[in-house]
Scaffold this motif. Structure first.
Motif, PDB file in Angstrom:
ATOM      1  N   ARG A 138     -50.345  20.928  12.662  1.00 21.60           N
ATOM      2  CA  ARG A 138     -49.606  21.881  11.882  1.00 21.60           C
ATOM      3  C   ARG A 138     -50.123  22.421  10.688  1.00 21.60           C
TER       4      ARG A 138
ATOM      5  N   PHE B 211     -48.384  11.294  18.683  1.00 21.92           N
ATOM      6  CA  PHE B 211     -47.991  12.731  18.959  1.00 21.92           C
ATOM      7  C   PHE B 211     -47.781  13.462  17.865  1.00 21.92           C
ATOM      8  N   GLU B 212     -47.268  12.778  16.624  1.00 21.71           N
ATOM      9  CA  GLU B 212     -47.113  13.599  15.465  1.00 21.71           C
ATOM     10  C   GLU B 212     -48.554  14.546  14.953  1.00 21.71           C
TER      11      GLU B 212
ATOM     12  N   SER C 231     -48.303  17.626  17.348  1.00 25.73           N
ATOM     13  CA  SER C 231     -47.104  18.576  17.496  1.00 25.73           C
ATOM     14  C   SER C 231     -46.321  19.178  16.349  1.00 25.73           C
ATOM     15  N   ASP C 232     -45.559  20.507  16.687  1.00 28.05           N
ATOM     16  CA  ASP C 232     -44.932  21.004  15.527  1.00 28.05           C
ATOM     17  C   ASP C 232     -43.582  20.185  15.207  1.00 28.05           C
TER      18      ASP C 232
ATOM     19  N   GLY D 117     -41.555  18.697  17.947  1.00 27.39           N
ATOM     20  CA  GLY D 117     -42.048  17.593  18.926  1.00 27.39           C
ATOM     21  C   GLY D 117     -42.904  18.409  19.985  1.00 27.39           C
ATOM     22  N   GLU D 118     -43.034  19.898  19.840  1.00 33.25           N
ATOM     23  CA  GLU D 118     -43.950  20.625  20.779  1.00 33.25           C
ATOM     24  C   GLU D 118     -45.179  20.508  20.526  1.00 33.25           C
ATOM     25  N   SER D 119     -45.980  20.241  21.629  1.00 29.88           N
ATOM     26  CA  SER D 119     -47.443  20.276  21.358  1.00 29.88           C
ATOM     27  C   SER D 119     -47.960  21.634  20.998  1.00 29.88           C
ATOM     28  N   LEU D 120     -49.054  21.372  20.011  1.00 26.30           N
ATOM     29  CA  LEU D 120     -49.758  22.705  19.570  1.00 26.30           C
ATOM     30  C   LEU D 120     -51.154  22.688  19.935  1.00 26.30           C
TER      31      LEU D 120
ATOM     32  N   ASP E 291     -45.531   7.984  21.609  1.00 28.79           N
ATOM     33  CA  ASP E 291     -46.451   7.993  22.443  1.00 28.79           C
ATOM     34  C   ASP E 291     -46.615   7.504  23.769  1.00 28.79           C
TER      35      ASP E 291
ATOM     36  N   ARG F  32     -44.674   9.775  26.150  1.00 23.34           N
ATOM     37  CA  ARG F  32     -45.409  10.980  26.612  1.00 23.34           C
ATOM     38  C   ARG F  32     -46.451  10.924  27.314  1.00 23.34           C
TER      39      ARG F  32
END
Length: 205
Positions: free
Chosen positions: A51, A128-129, A132-133, A136-139, A197, A200
């Motif tokens: 992000r 995952f942080e 993710s945005d 929590g959506e993957s970037l 983690d 996911r």
């Protein structure tokens, strides 16, 4: 790490072999502050969230770049963190000192509530942080696995169109199987703190 010439961004989640990948991709990096390993390999000094790259870049440019990262079994990664502080940061307040691995986990994880890093230490951030945005959506476009790092890094190199290179092994603790470090309570601490983690990416102890 970012490359404008090859239009890729590498989100380096710590203790997942990222230093080795950065060393292999050094010829394509732009605008990076470099540090040095004792064996002569150069690596970037800083880790950055996906992000943070998104906020610094034009939205269309960010969307058009190939963004990748790597993840690792959280139980294995926690043991790697323990050895990292044990061997490479003797003056750091997170150095385990005389604490065993279960004692160290209890001291720095059990009292914290996920997903806030314990003791405000970003190195403990759930993986995952990093990618993710805020929702929590993957970037990122591709997530490789530490457990098959050579194969997945070869996939990355093909995707970004660079000359294939074998990964140098920059840091190794020389330890045994991560499962031998745990008792039931310490395994549960990792499961609670890194539950995002685990869920996911389907990791098990």
């Amino acid at each position: 790490m970012i490359s404008h010439s090859h239009r890729f961004i590498f989100i380096h989640t710590n203790k997942n072999g990222g230093g080795s990948m950065e060393a292999a991709l050094i010829d394509y990096a732009d605008g990076v502050e470099w540090g040095h390993q004792p064996n002569g390999w150069k690596i970037p000094r800083r880790h950055r969230l996906a992000r943070a790259f998104r906020e610094d870049m034009d939205p269309e440019t960010f969307a058009s770049y190939f963004k990748f990262s790597f993840v690792r079994n959280p139980w294995d990664r926690a043991v790697s963190l323990y050895h990292y502080f044990l061997r490479y940061d003797p003056g750091n307040p997170l150095h385990p000192g005389p604490m065993s691995f279960p004692e160290w986990l209890k001291a720095y994880f059990a009292s914290a509530e996920p997903p806030v890093p314990p003791k405000k230490t970003a190195l403990f951030r759930p993986q995952f942080e990093w990618i993710s945005d805020e929702r929590g959506e993957s970037l990122v476009d591709y997530v490789g696995r530490f457990e098959r790092i050579a194969e997945d890094f070869a996939t990355v190199q093909r995707r970004i169109g660079v000359e294939p290179k074998e990964l140098p092994h920059l840091t190794s603790s020389g330890r045994g199987d991560y499962r031998s470090y745990y008792d039931d309570r310490s395994a549960g601490i990792v499961e609670r703190f890194f539950g995002g983690d685990i869920e996911r990416w389907g990791y098990t102890f």
